[in-house]
Motif scaffolding. Structure first.
Motif, PDB file in Angstrom:
ATOM      1  N   LEU A  22      44.329  49.429  36.229  1.00  0.00           N
ATOM      2  CA  LEU A  22      45.725  49.604  35.849  1.00  0.00           C
ATOM      3  C   LEU A  22      46.062  51.080  35.624  1.00  0.00           C
ATOM      4  CD1 LEU A  22      45.823  46.600  33.384  1.00  0.00           C
ATOM      5  CD2 LEU A  22      46.504  46.626  35.796  1.00  0.00           C
ATOM      6  N   ALA A  23      45.103  51.848  35.139  1.00  0.00           N
ATOM      7  CA  ALA A  23      45.239  53.299  34.965  1.00  0.00           C
ATOM      8  C   ALA A  23      43.838  53.887  34.850  1.00  0.00           C
ATOM      9  CB  ALA A  23      46.049  53.631  33.718  1.00  0.00           C
ATOM     10  N   SER A  24      43.673  55.100  35.357  1.00  0.00           N
ATOM     11  CA  SER A  24      42.363  55.760  35.326  1.00  0.00           C
ATOM     12  C   SER A  24      42.568  57.230  35.690  1.00  0.00           C
ATOM     13  CB  SER A  24      41.407  55.093  36.315  1.00  0.00           C
ATOM     14  OG  SER A  24      41.766  55.401  37.654  1.00  0.00           O
ATOM     15  N   PRO A  25      41.502  58.033  35.655  1.00  0.00           N
ATOM     16  CA  PRO A  25      41.651  59.432  36.052  1.00  0.00           C
ATOM     17  C   PRO A  25      42.201  59.603  37.470  1.00  0.00           C
ATOM     18  CG  PRO A  25      39.615  59.172  34.840  1.00  0.00           C
ATOM     19  CD  PRO A  25      40.158  57.787  35.084  1.00  0.00           C
ATOM     20  N   THR A  26      41.858  58.680  38.378  1.00  0.00           N
ATOM     21  CA  THR A  26      42.344  58.798  39.757  1.00  0.00           C
ATOM     22  C   THR A  26      43.542  57.895  40.041  1.00  0.00           C
ATOM     23  OG1 THR A  26      40.783  57.129  40.556  1.00  0.00           O
ATOM     24  CG2 THR A  26      40.065  59.449  40.631  1.00  0.00           C
ATOM     25  N   LEU A  27      44.003  57.174  39.045  1.00  0.00           N
ATOM     26  CA  LEU A  27      45.188  56.320  39.188  1.00  0.00           C
ATOM     27  C   LEU A  27      46.090  56.580  37.985  1.00  0.00           C
ATOM     28  CD1 LEU A  27      46.630  54.122  40.828  1.00  0.00           C
ATOM     29  CD2 LEU A  27      45.451  52.432  39.408  1.00  0.00           C
ATOM     30  N   GLY A  28      46.946  57.548  38.123  1.00  0.00           N
ATOM     31  CA  GLY A  28      47.845  57.927  37.039  1.00  0.00           C
ATOM     32  C   GLY A  28      47.380  59.125  36.241  1.00  0.00           C
ATOM     33  N   GLY A  29      46.143  59.549  36.458  1.00  0.00           N
ATOM     34  CA  GLY A  29      45.649  60.738  35.784  1.00  0.00           C
ATOM     35  C   GLY A  29      45.313  60.552  34.321  1.00  0.00           C
ATOM     36  N   ALA A  30      45.061  59.320  33.893  1.00  0.00           N
ATOM     37  CA  ALA A  30      44.752  59.048  32.488  1.00  0.00           C
ATOM     38  C   ALA A  30      43.313  59.432  32.154  1.00  0.00           C
ATOM     39  CB  ALA A  30      44.960  57.564  32.201  1.00  0.00           C
ATOM     40  N   ALA A  31      43.092  59.943  30.956  1.00  0.00           N
ATOM     41  CA  ALA A  31      41.732  60.236  30.513  1.00  0.00           C
ATOM     42  C   ALA A  31      40.980  58.941  30.210  1.00  0.00           C
ATOM     43  CB  ALA A  31      41.757  61.125  29.275  1.00  0.00           C
ATOM     44  N   GLN A  32      41.719  57.940  29.749  1.00  0.00           N
ATOM     45  CA  GLN A  32      41.160  56.608  29.485  1.00  0.00           C
ATOM     46  C   GLN A  32      41.445  55.726  30.691  1.00  0.00           C
ATOM     47  OE1 GLN A  32      39.536  55.651  26.502  1.00  0.00           O
ATOM     48  NE2 GLN A  32      39.595  57.860  26.250  1.00  0.00           N
ATOM     49  N   SER A  33      40.534  54.827  30.966  1.00  0.00           N
ATOM     50  CA  SER A  33      40.775  53.840  32.007  1.00  0.00           C
ATOM     51  C   SER A  33      41.187  52.534  31.352  1.00  0.00           C
ATOM     52  CB  SER A  33      39.508  53.609  32.839  1.00  0.00           C
ATOM     53  OG  SER A  33      39.213  54.763  33.584  1.00  0.00           O
ATOM     54  N   LEU A  34      42.042  51.802  32.045  1.00  0.00           N
ATOM     55  CA  LEU A  34      42.466  50.475  31.597  1.00  0.00           C
ATOM     56  C   LEU A  34      42.367  49.568  32.801  1.00  0.00           C
ATOM     57  CD1 LEU A  34      43.777  48.594  29.450  1.00  0.00           C
ATOM     58  CD2 LEU A  34      45.992  49.341  30.362  1.00  0.00           C
ATOM     59  N   TRP A  35      41.662  48.434  32.629  1.00  0.00           N
ATOM     60  CA  TRP A  35      41.528  47.509  33.739  1.00  0.00           C
ATOM     61  C   TRP A  35      41.495  46.074  33.220  1.00  0.00           C
ATOM     62  CZ3 TRP A  35      37.713  50.527  31.829  1.00  0.00           C
ATOM     63  CH2 TRP A  35      36.498  49.953  31.472  1.00  0.00           C
ATOM     64  N   GLN A  36      41.823  45.155  34.132  1.00  0.00           N
ATOM     65  CA  GLN A  36      41.757  43.736  33.832  1.00  0.00           C
ATOM     66  C   GLN A  36      40.498  43.184  34.477  1.00  0.00           C
ATOM     67  OE1 GLN A  36      44.635  41.193  35.778  1.00  0.00           O
ATOM     68  NE2 GLN A  36      44.514  39.700  34.124  1.00  0.00           N
ATOM     69  N   VAL A  37      39.804  42.339  33.747  1.00  0.00           N
ATOM     70  CA  VAL A  37      38.627  41.650  34.269  1.00  0.00           C
ATOM     71  C   VAL A  37      38.964  40.170  34.359  1.00  0.00           C
ATOM     72  CG1 VAL A  37      36.222  41.010  33.822  1.00  0.00           C
ATOM     73  CG2 VAL A  37      37.040  43.298  33.211  1.00  0.00           C
ATOM     74  N   ARG A  38      38.719  39.585  35.518  1.00  0.00           N
ATOM     75  CA  ARG A  38      38.876  38.142  35.690  1.00  0.00           C
ATOM     76  C   ARG A  38      37.555  37.580  36.199  1.00  0.00           C
ATOM     77  NH1 ARG A  38      43.964  39.120  39.211  1.00  0.00           N
ATOM     78  NH2 ARG A  38      42.189  39.914  40.253  1.00  0.00           N
ATOM     79  N   MET A  39      37.097  36.529  35.519  1.00  0.00           N
ATOM     80  CA  MET A  39      35.853  35.865  35.899  1.00  0.00           C
ATOM     81  C   MET A  39      36.111  34.365  35.971  1.00  0.00           C
ATOM     82  SD  MET A  39      33.270  38.008  33.394  1.00  0.00           S
ATOM     83  CE  MET A  39      31.717  37.558  34.168  1.00  0.00           C
ATOM     84  N   ARG A  40      35.547  33.742  36.983  1.00  0.00           N
ATOM     85  CA  ARG A  40      35.651  32.285  37.088  1.00  0.00           C
ATOM     86  C   ARG A  40      34.806  31.632  35.995  1.00  0.00           C
ATOM     87  NH1 ARG A  40      34.675  33.942  42.215  1.00  0.00           N
ATOM     88  NH2 ARG A  40      32.575  33.082  42.178  1.00  0.00           N
ATOM     89  N   ALA A  41      35.076  30.378  35.736  1.00  0.00           N
ATOM     90  CA  ALA A  41      34.351  29.616  34.715  1.00  0.00           C
ATOM     91  C   ALA A  41      32.842  29.739  34.914  1.00  0.00           C
ATOM     92  CB  ALA A  41      34.776  28.157  34.759  1.00  0.00           C
ATOM     93  N   GLY A  42      32.139  30.145  33.848  1.00  0.00           N
ATOM     94  CA  GLY A  42      30.688  30.248  33.871  1.00  0.00           C
ATOM     95  C   GLY A  42      30.117  31.475  34.549  1.00  0.00           C
ATOM     96  N   GLN A  43      30.951  32.279  35.167  1.00  0.00           N
ATOM     97  CA  GLN A  43      30.477  33.480  35.846  1.00  0.00           C
ATOM     98  C   GLN A  43      29.919  34.458  34.812  1.00  0.00           C
ATOM     99  OE1 GLN A  43      33.657  35.007  38.277  1.00  0.00           O
ATOM    100  NE2 GLN A  43      32.275  35.520  39.935  1.00  0.00           N
ATOM    101  N   ALA A  44      28.896  35.224  35.188  1.00  0.00           N
ATOM    102  CA  ALA A  44      28.265  36.154  34.261  1.00  0.00           C
ATOM    103  C   ALA A  44      28.054  37.509  34.909  1.00  0.00           C
ATOM    104  CB  ALA A  44      26.918  35.597  33.792  1.00  0.00           C
TER     105      ALA A  44
END
Length: 125
Positions: A22-44
């Motif tokens: 969602l934002a990172s040093p190479t996407l928007g130039g943010a010092a902090q990165s923000l991302w969404q994690v999606r995992m299927r049921a039981g995935q590890a």
């Protein structure tokens, strides 16, 4: 101010999860990165260590957070603050899967239990 539009978000799929940057040093130039994690049921995810602090908030579903201190179950609305150097493994709820928002320093490196440095994951860059 920088605005990152939905069309510009990056999606990275691994055998364990789908990460959307969602934002990172190479996407928007943010010092902090923000991302969404999606995992299927039981995935590890793999056992690993990050060299920076990360904050995980469960948006939907749930997860078992396995650390050297044991296992903690988080459900929607719960937040875990993982310190730098903390070993962890994320396991999605076996019935509902997981959707989480994660933030951490944009230069955070992943290390495997054997000490191998996997570098900065693509979704954090």
């Amino acid at each position: 101010m920088t605005v990152v539009r939905r069309a510009d978000q990056r999606v990275h799929e691994t055998p364990n999860a789908v990460m959307t940057t969602l934002a990172s040093p190479t996407l928007g130039g943010a010092a902090q990165s923000l991302w969404q994690v999606r995992m299927r049921a039981g995935q590890a995810g793999p056992d690993h260590v990050m060299d920076v602090e990360q904050v995980w908030t469960v948006v939907d579903g749930g997860m078992a957070l396995r650390t050297t201190g044991g296992e903690t179950v988080l459900t929607a609305g719960d937040t875990a603050v993982l310190p730098a150097g903390a070993a962890r493994r994320i396991v999605a709820d076996p019935e509902r899967g997981l959707s989480a928002l994660v933030t951490g320093a944009g230069a955070g490196r992943a290390l495997l239990p054997d000490g191998a440095d996997r570098g900065v994951p693509d979704w954090i860059r």
